[in-house]
Design a protein around this motif. Sequence first.
Motif, PDB file in Angstrom:
ATOM      1  N   ILE A 109       0.863  -1.294  -0.018  1.00  0.00           N
ATOM      2  CA  ILE A 109      -0.106   0.014   0.065  1.00  0.00           C
ATOM      3  C   ILE A 109       0.826   1.195   0.031  1.00  0.00           C
ATOM      4  O   ILE A 109       1.697   1.485   0.808  1.00  0.00           O
ATOM      5  CB  ILE A 109      -0.927   0.044   1.363  1.00  0.00           C
ATOM      6  CG1 ILE A 109      -1.893  -1.266   1.058  1.00  0.00           C
ATOM      7  CG2 ILE A 109      -1.671   1.183   1.298  1.00  0.00           C
ATOM      8  CD1 ILE A 109      -2.384  -1.517   2.249  1.00  0.00           C
ATOM      9  N   MET A 110       0.683   2.139  -0.983  1.00  0.00           N
ATOM     10  CA  MET A 110       1.372   3.481  -0.964  1.00  0.00           C
ATOM     11  C   MET A 110       0.796   4.494  -0.103  1.00  0.00           C
ATOM     12  O   MET A 110      -0.401   4.573   0.043  1.00  0.00           O
ATOM     13  CB  MET A 110       1.379   3.753  -2.723  1.00  0.00           C
ATOM     14  CG  MET A 110       1.907   2.770  -3.579  1.00  0.00           C
ATOM     15  SD  MET A 110       3.560   2.214  -3.404  1.00  0.00           S
ATOM     16  CE  MET A 110       4.330   3.555  -3.838  1.00  0.00           C
ATOM     17  N   MET A 150       6.895   2.944   7.681  1.00  0.00           N
ATOM     18  CA  MET A 150       7.149   4.055   8.351  1.00  0.00           C
ATOM     19  C   MET A 150       6.019   4.321   9.175  1.00  0.00           C
ATOM     20  O   MET A 150       4.748   3.889   9.084  1.00  0.00           O
ATOM     21  CB  MET A 150       7.312   5.177   7.314  1.00  0.00           C
ATOM     22  CG  MET A 150       6.079   5.421   6.418  1.00  0.00           C
ATOM     23  SD  MET A 150       6.492   6.754   5.183  1.00  0.00           S
ATOM     24  CE  MET A 150       7.129   5.921   3.680  1.00  0.00           C
ATOM     25  N   SER A 151       6.324   5.107  10.277  1.00  0.00           N
ATOM     26  CA  SER A 151       5.301   5.679  11.158  1.00  0.00           C
ATOM     27  C   SER A 151       3.981   6.261  10.557  1.00  0.00           C
ATOM     28  O   SER A 151       4.168   6.859   9.385  1.00  0.00           O
ATOM     29  CB  SER A 151       5.694   6.503  12.222  1.00  0.00           C
ATOM     30  OG  SER A 151       5.939   7.754  11.643  1.00  0.00           O
ATOM     31  N   SER A 157       3.247  12.925   6.684  1.00  0.00           N
ATOM     32  CA  SER A 157       3.940  14.029   6.288  1.00  0.00           C
ATOM     33  C   SER A 157       4.824  13.768   5.012  1.00  0.00           C
ATOM     34  O   SER A 157       4.896  14.794   4.186  1.00  0.00           O
ATOM     35  CB  SER A 157       5.013  14.515   7.437  1.00  0.00           C
ATOM     36  OG  SER A 157       5.854  13.345   7.665  1.00  0.00           O
ATOM     37  N   ILE A 158       5.546  12.651   4.635  1.00  0.00           N
ATOM     38  CA  ILE A 158       6.168  12.252   3.888  1.00  0.00           C
ATOM     39  C   ILE A 158       5.065  11.950   2.361  1.00  0.00           C
ATOM     40  O   ILE A 158       5.322  12.587   1.200  1.00  0.00           O
ATOM     41  CB  ILE A 158       7.111  11.125   3.888  1.00  0.00           C
ATOM     42  CG1 ILE A 158       7.955  11.555   4.936  1.00  0.00           C
ATOM     43  CG2 ILE A 158       7.812  10.727   2.460  1.00  0.00           C
ATOM     44  CD1 ILE A 158       8.946  10.292   5.511  1.00  0.00           C
ATOM     45  N   ILE A 162       6.170   3.388  -0.295  1.00  0.00           N
ATOM     46  CA  ILE A 162       5.321   2.333   0.350  1.00  0.00           C
ATOM     47  C   ILE A 162       5.178   2.774   1.897  1.00  0.00           C
ATOM     48  O   ILE A 162       6.153   2.817   2.450  1.00  0.00           O
ATOM     49  CB  ILE A 162       5.797   0.985   0.168  1.00  0.00           C
ATOM     50  CG1 ILE A 162       6.176   0.573  -1.340  1.00  0.00           C
ATOM     51  CG2 ILE A 162       5.444  -0.065   0.908  1.00  0.00           C
ATOM     52  CD1 ILE A 162       6.961  -0.524  -1.471  1.00  0.00           C
ATOM     53  N   GLY A 163       3.795   2.857   2.191  1.00  0.00           N
ATOM     54  CA  GLY A 163       3.505   2.947   3.562  1.00  0.00           C
ATOM     55  C   GLY A 163       3.316   1.654   4.349  1.00  0.00           C
ATOM     56  O   GLY A 163       3.744   1.575   5.598  1.00  0.00           O
ATOM     57  N   ILE A 164       2.583   0.485   3.785  1.00  0.00           N
ATOM     58  CA  ILE A 164       2.222  -0.731   4.420  1.00  0.00           C
ATOM     59  C   ILE A 164       2.716  -1.798   3.559  1.00  0.00           C
ATOM     60  O   ILE A 164       2.427  -1.892   2.310  1.00  0.00           O
ATOM     61  CB  ILE A 164       0.921  -0.783   4.546  1.00  0.00           C
ATOM     62  CG1 ILE A 164       0.535   0.336   5.555  1.00  0.00           C
ATOM     63  CG2 ILE A 164       0.644  -2.247   5.418  1.00  0.00           C
ATOM     64  CD1 ILE A 164      -1.148   0.258   5.874  1.00  0.00           C
ATOM     65  N   GLU A 165       3.700  -2.620   3.950  1.00  0.00           N
ATOM     66  CA  GLU A 165       4.124  -3.951   3.476  1.00  0.00           C
ATOM     67  C   GLU A 165       2.782  -4.977   3.595  1.00  0.00           C
ATOM     68  O   GLU A 165       2.518  -5.188   4.962  1.00  0.00           O
ATOM     69  CB  GLU A 165       5.412  -4.509   3.917  1.00  0.00           C
ATOM     70  CG  GLU A 165       5.883  -5.796   3.397  1.00  0.00           C
ATOM     71  CD  GLU A 165       7.032  -6.510   3.957  1.00  0.00           C
ATOM     72  OE1 GLU A 165       7.237  -7.538   4.014  1.00  0.00           O
ATOM     73  OE2 GLU A 165       7.481  -5.688   4.799  1.00  0.00           O
TER      74      GLU A 165
END
Length: 179
Positions: A109-110, A150-151, A157-158, A162-165
Amino acid sequence: MFKRFTKEEIHSRSNIKSSAQRGLKSRFIDQFPDVEEVVELIIPKKSQIILIKCEEKIQLYSMNEEVVFFQSFDDLIPHLKVVHKFPQSFPRVQVDRGAIKFVLSGANIMCPGLTSAGAKLPEENIPVDSIVTIYAEGKEHALAIGKLTMSTDDIKSINKGIGIELLHYLGDGLWNLTE
């Protein structure tokens, strides 16, 4: 992780001792504190858990011929069927409608799919490497489980990458596994 998972990838099955079961329960509670109130419903005291060792050092923990959770490295990850029964016990994020087909095909998930109009991230920060349940805009049940790369504050903020694997999703090999 379970995109093409089949029975042929299972190497061995063994009953685990009651002391090991207690240890698993406490590790599960340590990882998901909100599960403490329902852990006896998920794993009753007199139940027998079966350890199923698979390829790639994945371990499944089964009870009554249903996988309850699995282990990949140090993380204990609930099966989606457990999440569907006890949704309030696990941290959750929500993706927008556009991400649904990608998630159900096994894609990571991006960040933009987690920060757009239909998506929701919790107010409080969830740290990197935490296991989260993934819901979709307009849907009642979780469609996947993943690990934050990443948190959630960094995702907000970024908003790139990829946010979630993805670890487990509806329709994957683990979901369709029958013992």
